[in-house]
Design an enzyme around this catalytic site. Structure first.
Site, PDB file in Angstrom:
ATOM      1  N   LYS A 151     -19.064  17.524  -2.869  1.00 55.04           N
ATOM      2  CA  LYS A 151     -18.669  16.373  -3.700  1.00 55.04           C
ATOM      3  C   LYS A 151     -19.915  15.536  -3.980  1.00 55.04           C
ATOM      4  O   LYS A 151     -20.216  14.585  -3.264  1.00 55.04           O
ATOM      5  CB  LYS A 151     -17.593  15.539  -2.997  1.00 55.04           C
ATOM      6  CG  LYS A 151     -17.144  14.321  -3.818  1.00 55.04           C
ATOM      7  CD  LYS A 151     -15.908  13.646  -3.246  1.00 55.04           C
ATOM      8  CE  LYS A 151     -15.548  12.415  -4.076  1.00 55.04           C
ATOM      9  NZ  LYS A 151     -14.248  11.824  -3.709  1.00 55.04           N
ATOM     10  N   LYS A 208     -12.672  15.033   4.269  1.00 58.49           N
ATOM     11  CA  LYS A 208     -13.766  14.456   3.486  1.00 58.49           C
ATOM     12  C   LYS A 208     -14.603  13.537   4.354  1.00 58.49           C
ATOM     13  O   LYS A 208     -14.076  12.808   5.192  1.00 58.49           O
ATOM     14  CB  LYS A 208     -13.212  13.669   2.296  1.00 58.49           C
ATOM     15  CG  LYS A 208     -14.295  13.249   1.302  1.00 58.49           C
ATOM     16  CD  LYS A 208     -13.872  12.099   0.413  1.00 58.49           C
ATOM     17  CE  LYS A 208     -14.211  10.768   1.051  1.00 58.49           C
ATOM     18  NZ  LYS A 208     -14.134   9.634   0.097  1.00 58.49           N
ATOM     19  N   ARG A 262       0.841  -1.205   0.000  1.00 58.90           N
ATOM     20  CA  ARG A 262       0.000   0.000   0.000  1.00 58.90           C
ATOM     21  C   ARG A 262       0.873   1.251   0.000  1.00 58.90           C
ATOM     22  O   ARG A 262       0.600   2.210  -0.728  1.00 58.90           O
ATOM     23  CB  ARG A 262      -0.946   0.004   1.205  1.00 58.90           C
ATOM     24  CG  ARG A 262      -2.012  -1.081   1.155  1.00 58.90           C
ATOM     25  CD  ARG A 262      -3.108  -0.842   2.195  1.00 58.90           C
ATOM     26  NE  ARG A 262      -2.605  -0.806   3.563  1.00 58.90           N
ATOM     27  CZ  ARG A 262      -2.425  -1.865   4.344  1.00 58.90           C
ATOM     28  NH1 ARG A 262      -2.713  -3.078   3.876  1.00 58.90           N
ATOM     29  NH2 ARG A 262      -1.974  -1.735   5.585  1.00 58.90           N
TER      30      ARG A 262
END
Length: 363
Positions: A230, A147, A56
């Site tokens: 968004k 977010k 990752r």
């Protein structure tokens, strides 16, 4: 009615507004690289890699060390928690690497979708507990924005009024907590593309969800100039019998936004919602080409639609690093052009045209 307390100071408001405007400056959008450990595992499995910390880290390093000129198309990158504290092979923290290139750093702060009692399989998003402390720490550690994703579904009986109002209030509480701690909140009420609904239905539901969201943001005294939205684009369901032209998607999407989103909001950064890379770019371009008043920047906050071809080009092999980074640069440039209505499609590679839809998609 007395003013709310504690109010943001003029300096706090200026900082938030400046951050929001930098993220969505002309030709720029957001790279969403905030996939959870589980979601990254699915991506890595597709190219034959085990889901390890190092795989990752290496993949995120691949993204973040792409040619610095990517800053002409990417204004912000959304990180996942573990990525905030990872470093390059040379020991440079990812946050420093990205910010030194003039790109702002965001952080996913929600804790995922959980069932909403009293509804028919609908959900709400958890993560408000301890959010203020986490936001304060992320701000110290270099984050500029945050977010939070809420999810709604279209079916004959959903979204329910309860689900719409609950998710709107959760987004508003998150947004005001972020702003108190110096982070610009990206407000994401995603209406999933799952189902066979038509364009009119999606537009109607999108309008109702966005209207409720901005009512809640007002109730919670959120400073709109220091936020970004968004949303989903207005599209037919993935199982719908009829397809639509980009111009139809653009008109339905822009109509819904013009009816509900205040001009004070600096920018709208669309999610790709499982569209293919090419469709996401073509639809964004069509929205920006419409000759209607558009008081906000209309740009992208794409994850899968910026990364699918990158992953395929990389294939988990270090010798493919440059090819993968070239692919990221290409897609970023295309979407930067689309955010100005200047993209001219030239045909697509096989990967760019593939649907990226995942049923009941969860980050």
């Amino acid at each position: 009615m007395s003013p709310h307390f504690p109010a943001l100071t003029p300096d706090q408001k200026k900082e938030l507004a400046d951050i929001a405007q930098r993220i969505v400056a002309s030709g720029k959008g957001i790279l969403a690289a905030d996939e959870s450990v589980g979601t990254m595992g699915k991506r890595l499995t597709q190219i034959g890699l085990e889901n390890t910390d190092e795989h990752r880290r290496f993949y995120r390093q691949l993204l973040f060390t792409t040619d610095p000129s990517i800053k002409e198309h990417i204004g912000g990158i959304i990180f996942f928690h573990e990525t905030m504290y990872q470093k390059t092979d040379g020991g440079v923290p990812f946050v420093k690497l990205v910010k030194d290139n003039g790109i702002l750093v965001g952080i996913k702060v929600d804790k995922g979708v959980v069932p909403l009692a009293g509804t028919n399989g609908e959900g709400t998003t958890q993560g408000l507990d301890g959010l203020a402390e986490r936001c304060a720490q992320y701000k110290k550690d270099g984050a500029d924005f945050a977010k939070w994703r809420c999810v709604l579904k279209i079916s004959p009986n959903t979204p329910s009024r309860l689900s719409i109002v609950e998710n709107a209030n959760v987004l508003a509480r998150y947004a005001t907590i972020c702003q108190q701690n110096g982070l610009v909140p990206i407000v994401e009420p995603e209406i999933l593309p799952d189902g066979d609904h038509d364009l009119k239905t999606c537009q109607y539901i999108t309008e109702k969800v966005l209207a409720a969201t901005y009512k809640a943001l007002s109730d919670h005294h959120v400073y709109l100039e220091g936020t970004l939205l968004k949303p989903n684009m207005v599209t037919v369901g993935t199982a719908a019998p009829a397809s639509t032209r980009p111009e139809q998607v653009a008109m339905a999407t822009l109509t819904a936004l013009r009816r509900t989103v205040p001009p004070a909001v600096p920018g709208i950064t669309f999610l790709s919602g499982g569209q293919s890379e090419e469709d996401a770019s073509i639809h964004l371009n069509a929205i920006n080409k419409l000759h209607l008043i558009k008081p906000w920047a209309l740009t992208f906050s794409y994850g899968r639609a910026l990364q699918a071809s990158v992953l395929k080009a990389w294939g988990g092999k270090k010798e493919n690093l440059k090819a993968a980074q070239d692919e990221l640069m290409r897609r970023a440039k295309i979407n930067g052009q689309a955010s100005k209505g200047e993209y001219k499609p030239t045909g697509t590679g096989a990967a760019a045209g593939e649907s990226l839809f995942v049923a009941n998609h969860a980050y």
